[in-house]
Motif scaffolding. Structure first.
Motif, PDB file in Angstrom:
ATOM      1  N   LEU A   1     105.912  58.405  12.277  1.00  0.00           N
ATOM      2  CA  LEU A   1     104.967  58.780  13.324  1.00  0.00           C
ATOM      3  C   LEU A   1     103.636  59.220  12.716  1.00  0.00           C
ATOM      4  N   ALA A   2     103.692  60.010  11.642  1.00  0.00           N
ATOM      5  CA  ALA A   2     102.462  60.452  10.980  1.00  0.00           C
ATOM      6  C   ALA A   2     101.693  59.270  10.401  1.00  0.00           C
ATOM      7  N   LEU A   3     102.415  58.318   9.800  1.00  0.00           N
ATOM      8  CA  LEU A   3     101.760  57.134   9.257  1.00  0.00           C
ATOM      9  C   LEU A   3     101.103  56.321  10.364  1.00  0.00           C
ATOM     10  N   THR A   4     101.785  56.188  11.481  1.00  0.00           N
ATOM     11  CA  THR A   4     101.226  55.445  12.623  1.00  0.00           C
ATOM     12  C   THR A   4      99.956  56.102  13.143  1.00  0.00           C
ATOM     13  N   LEU A   5      99.964  57.433  13.246  1.00  0.00           N
ATOM     14  CA  LEU A   5      98.784  58.162  13.715  1.00  0.00           C
ATOM     15  C   LEU A   5      97.615  57.962  12.744  1.00  0.00           C
ATOM     16  N   CYS A   6      97.901  57.969  11.448  1.00  0.00           N
ATOM     17  CA  CYS A   6      96.840  57.739  10.461  1.00  0.00           C
ATOM     18  C   CYS A   6      96.236  56.343  10.626  1.00  0.00           C
ATOM     19  N   LEU A   7      97.078  55.353  10.849  1.00  0.00           N
ATOM     20  CA  LEU A   7      96.592  53.991  11.055  1.00  0.00           C
ATOM     21  C   LEU A   7      95.738  53.907  12.319  1.00  0.00           C
ATOM     22  N   GLN A   8      96.157  54.600  13.371  1.00  0.00           N
ATOM     23  CA  GLN A   8      95.388  54.582  14.618  1.00  0.00           C
ATOM     24  C   GLN A   8      94.020  55.239  14.429  1.00  0.00           C
ATOM     25  N   VAL A   9      93.971  56.356  13.693  1.00  0.00           N
ATOM     26  CA  VAL A   9      92.692  57.016  13.421  1.00  0.00           C
ATOM     27  C   VAL A   9      91.800  56.113  12.589  1.00  0.00           C
ATOM     28  N   PHE A  10      92.391  55.430  11.604  1.00  0.00           N
ATOM     29  CA  PHE A  10      91.626  54.523  10.739  1.00  0.00           C
ATOM     30  C   PHE A  10      91.043  53.354  11.539  1.00  0.00           C
ATOM     31  N   LEU A  11      91.804  52.867  12.501  1.00  0.00           N
ATOM     32  CA  LEU A  11      91.370  51.713  13.299  1.00  0.00           C
ATOM     33  C   LEU A  11      90.587  52.100  14.543  1.00  0.00           C
ATOM     34  N   LEU A  12      90.420  53.418  14.771  1.00  0.00           N
ATOM     35  CA  LEU A  12      89.737  53.865  15.984  1.00  0.00           C
ATOM     36  C   LEU A  12      88.308  53.330  16.112  1.00  0.00           C
TER      37      LEU A  12
END
Length: 371
Positions: free
Chosen positions: A350-361
């Motif tokens: 979940l933490a990795l997914t959130l990081c990817l979402q922030v990076f792609l925001l």
């Protein structure tokens, strides 16, 4: 005749043949059971164990007469002739997995024409002894540490006589074959490889990982190895023979007949090749009453990038990330970081997914604005 009809027939035939060819590779037929025949007993031939040749079969084969040991959650069996590891029942998360797919001559077999006697009283410490034709006594001990940790194979050579004795060059066997989980058994023969980690090539700083195609004749890996062994997709058997004690490490393969689907849906007999690795030990002369010790660290277990990296011996190089190696390793490192932090794989993902979402925001925002 209508050209379109001819073209349709040709294309249909090509698709049909391609589909069955895909099925043949994707779902190969399991090998047919082959009855074992016991070889006739032969006299010890220590002097003939020379050169990069596969270890010959001894008077007994495979599981016949093997001795069982229970070490923690692992059950292992050793063949008296050669004291080779012929069964390793690994307690996987979905049930026990047999890691020795071909028990002849067995992993870490030596002098397969000699019968080793089990010695010692510790059921968790397999130890065997045999007397070489020269008169020297060899004690072979398997020092098992933690279940998935590095282990040690220790040889102690002793001269009990009153005259010097020669220990002729000998060989340590790895393979052939390596077992896997039930879901991978259909593809396992296509995933076997003999592998090794070598010193960095001239002008390079990174060690070279070799996974050559199965060789019909014995081939040396090279003069400066770090470790060598046999692998499949999920498991690895590797040894670290020291160059001060071993003169060469060679690899080859053993032909094994099996049944596979033919082009038109029937069955045919094909031959697959089981890889093996041999480490050639140097000879030595022992003075009366003298002894010598040779130790070979080894790994026998699952392939996990973080787990193998912790040994700092390059074992993690056996794990293939495909064409996106750098991205895959970086992603796994980040996932392992979160796991050390949270102690839970679910929260780590979940933490990795959130990081990817922030990076792609920013990219997602521009995409939404541009609509």
């Amino acid at each position: 005749m209508d050209r379109n009809l001819v073209l349709a027939v040709v294309l249909s035939g090509a698709v049909y043949l391609g589909w069955f060819k895909y099925l043949e590779k994707r779902y190969p037929v399991q090998p047919a059971a082959v009855a074992e025949t016991a070889a006739a007993p032969s006299a010890p031939r220590e002097a003939e164990l020379k050169g990069p040749e596969p270890v010959p079969a001894g008077p007994a084969r495979g599981l016949e007469g093997s001795k069982a040991f229970t070490i923690g959650a692992v059950t292992v069996r050793f063949q008296p002739f050669g004291a080779g590891l012929v069964s390793y029942s690994y307690p996987g998360p979905l049930g026990a997995v047999e890691l020795v797919s071909d028990p002849d001559p067995g992993y870490f077999a030596t002098w397969p024409e000699l019968e080793f006697k089990a010695v010692g009283t510790d059921a968790h410490w397999p130890a065997f002894e045999a007397k070489l034709p020269s008169g020297a006594v060899v004690r072979k001990e398997f020092v098992f540490a933690e279940q998935d940790g590095l282990k040690t194979l220790r040889f102690t050579f002793t001269n009990p006589g009153k005259a010097p004795v020669m220990v002729a060059p000998w060989m340590l066997a790895l393979g052939p074959g390596l077992g896997t989980v039930p879901s991978e058994e259909k593809e396992n023969s296509n995933l076997w490889k003999a592998v090794a980690l070598m010193a960095p090539p001239e002008g390079k700083t990174k060690e070279a990982f070799l996974d050559p195609k199965p060789a019909e004749q014995p081939v040396p890996f090279g003069p400066d190895w770090r470790w060598a062994g046999v692998e499949n997709r999920y498991f690895l058997a590797a040894a670290f023979p020291a160059q001060q004690d071993f003169s060469a490490v060679v690899h080859g393969s053993k032909p094994v007949p099996t049944r596979a689907k033919s082009w038109f849906g029937g069955e045919k007999t094909v031959t697959v090749r089981e890889p093996w690795v041999r480490a050639e030990a140097k000879g030595a002369t022992l003075a009366p009453g003298a002894s010598a010790v040779v130790e070979v660290p080894f790994y026998f277990g699952p392939k996990g990038y973080g787990h193998l990296s912790a040994f700092h011996r390059g074992l993690e190089r056996s794990i293939s990330f495909g064409w996106f190696t750098k991205v895959g390793k970086f992603t796994l490192d980040v996932l392992l970081f979160f796991h050390r932090w949270t102690g839970n794989w679910g929260w780590s993902i979940l933490a990795l997914t959130l990081c990817l979402q922030v990076f792609l925001l920013p990219l997602s925002y521009k995409q939404q604005i541009g609509r």
